[in-house]
Design an enzyme around this catalytic site. Structure first.
Site, PDB file in Angstrom:
ATOM      1  CE  LYS A  98     -34.609  -4.095 -30.151  1.00 28.54           C
ATOM      2  NZ  LYS A  98     -33.469  -4.856 -30.751  1.00 28.54           N
ATOM      3  CE1 TYR A 113     -31.684  -1.392 -31.314  1.00 29.49           C
ATOM      4  CE2 TYR A 113     -30.388  -1.791 -33.472  1.00 29.49           C
ATOM      5  CZ  TYR A 113     -31.327  -2.200 -32.583  1.00 29.49           C
ATOM      6  OH  TYR A 113     -32.043  -3.259 -32.493  1.00 29.49           O
ATOM      7  CE1 TYR A 122     -37.599  -8.746 -30.919  1.00 26.71           C
ATOM      8  CE2 TYR A 122     -37.025 -11.004 -31.218  1.00 26.71           C
ATOM      9  CZ  TYR A 122     -36.538  -9.651 -30.914  1.00 26.71           C
ATOM     10  OH  TYR A 122     -35.566  -9.592 -30.229  1.00 26.71           O
ATOM     11  CB  VAL A 160     -30.281 -12.442 -33.333  1.00 25.05           C
ATOM     12  CG1 VAL A 160     -31.663 -12.127 -33.741  1.00 25.05           C
ATOM     13  CG2 VAL A 160     -29.432 -10.918 -33.445  1.00 25.05           C
ATOM     14  CB  SER A 170     -33.341  -8.051 -29.131  1.00 24.35           C
ATOM     15  OG  SER A 170     -32.993  -7.417 -30.129  1.00 24.35           O
TER      16      SER A 170
END
Ligand code: GLN
Length: 304
Positions: free
Chosen positions: A66, A188, A240, A258, A63
């Site tokens: 992102k 993605y 998050y 992760v 992530s």
């Protein structure tokens, strides 16, 4: 500031946590990584690098990608990005679908999976060869010509990515995806599979740490105001449902993945990246979180 000494102290002082948590196995291929890896690198805006441990070994940034995708989309279509995705923390897990249904397909922010899928859709629409353009943008950003996608990790995630598929279908249902769902997912998963080292992540994130000059990398331009806003989104949404915790303990904008990596920036001072694959239940690196908390405590510098 003696950063090298501080990094050495951090390594010793996080040793007691080195067996805590567990590496991600919901992407089966990530389970093959040695969980005892530890790397950390800090790069000052003056160009000095301080590194320790496995800081040159590439790992799957997951992530953290992102942030790089958001920069690319913002550089291309500017604030139109915010017509399709918000800037509010979700207070939910990175792969939660629940708010997306309630809020009719408009993701809370670009750093959760739902938001990143929308950003992927934007890049697919705006760049004819999106996967190649993305890779060359990231290579330019970090100065690492060998950075590449990891096909084994991408296809491992594709084979178990039911929840991301559900999120993408929900977005499509609400008209917030223009390309084919399978193309968006494919792109993605490849972004998430990108292999970068802590040193390379520092190189990439140093562009976000530098508020003095506009961002101009690989044909992507961002104003200092856009960079400021990206950092705000990292601070409020980068971890998050643990964004508050990271902000409270570390006090820097950053982003986790992760794969066990965390990249963060201290505006106008440095970028830092840490890698340790064992994760806490929220999906953030146990040692990584502690290492950055120690860093801002020891230096006495954070954004607060
Ligand atoms: N590829 C991962 C997923 O979609 C990224 C999650 C993460 O790093 N938090 O589940």
């Amino acid at each position: 500031m003696n950063y090298q000494k501080i990094l050495e102290e951090i390594r010793q002082e996080t040793e007691y946590l080195s067996k805590e948590g567990a590496q991600a196995t919901y992407i089966p291929e990530l389970g093959n990584v040695n969980p005892d890896k530890f790397g950390i690198c800090l790069t000052t805006l003056k160009g000095k690098e301080y590194c320790l441990g496995d800081s040159d070994e590439r790992f799957s940034i997951q992530s953290i990608s992102k942030v790089l995708s958001l920069a690319m989309a913002l550089g291309k279509i500017g604030k139109k990005v915010w017509e399709r995705v918000g800037v509010e923390p979700s207070g939910n897990a990175f792969n939660s679908i629940f708010l997306l249904e309630m809020e009719k397909g408009r993701p809370r922010n670009p750093l959760i999976n739902a938001g990143a899928l929308v950003v992927s859709d934007i890049i697919l629409s705006e760049f004819p060869n999106a996967e190649e353009s993305y890779l060359s943008f990231v290579r330019e950003l970090c100065g690492g010509a060998e950075v590449s996608y990891n096909e084994a990790i991408a296809s491992s995630e594709q084979s178990t990515g039911y929840l991301n598929a559900a999120i993408a279908n929900m977005l499509k249902y609400h008209g917030n995806i223009n390309n084919k769902v399978e193309d968006v997912l494919h792109f993605y998963f490849r972004q998430c599979s990108l292999m970068m080292s802590c040193r390379e992540l520092c190189g990439a994130f140093s562009h976000f740490a530098n508020h003095a000059e506009p961002f101009d990398v690989g044909g992507i331009q961002l104003t200092t105001s856009q960079i400021k806003r990206m950092n705000a989104v990292m601070l409020t949404c980068g971890f998050y449902d643990e964004a508050g915790e990271f902000s409270y303990k570390v006090g820097l904008p950053g982003k986790s993945g992760v794969g066990g990596g965390i990249a963060a920036i201290c505006p106008n001072q440095y970028s830092v990246a840490v890698w340790s694959p064992r994760l806490n239940p929220k999906g953030n690196s146990v040692v990584g979180m502690k290492a950055l908390e120690l860093l801002t405590d020891k230096t006495g510098v954070s954004i607060f």
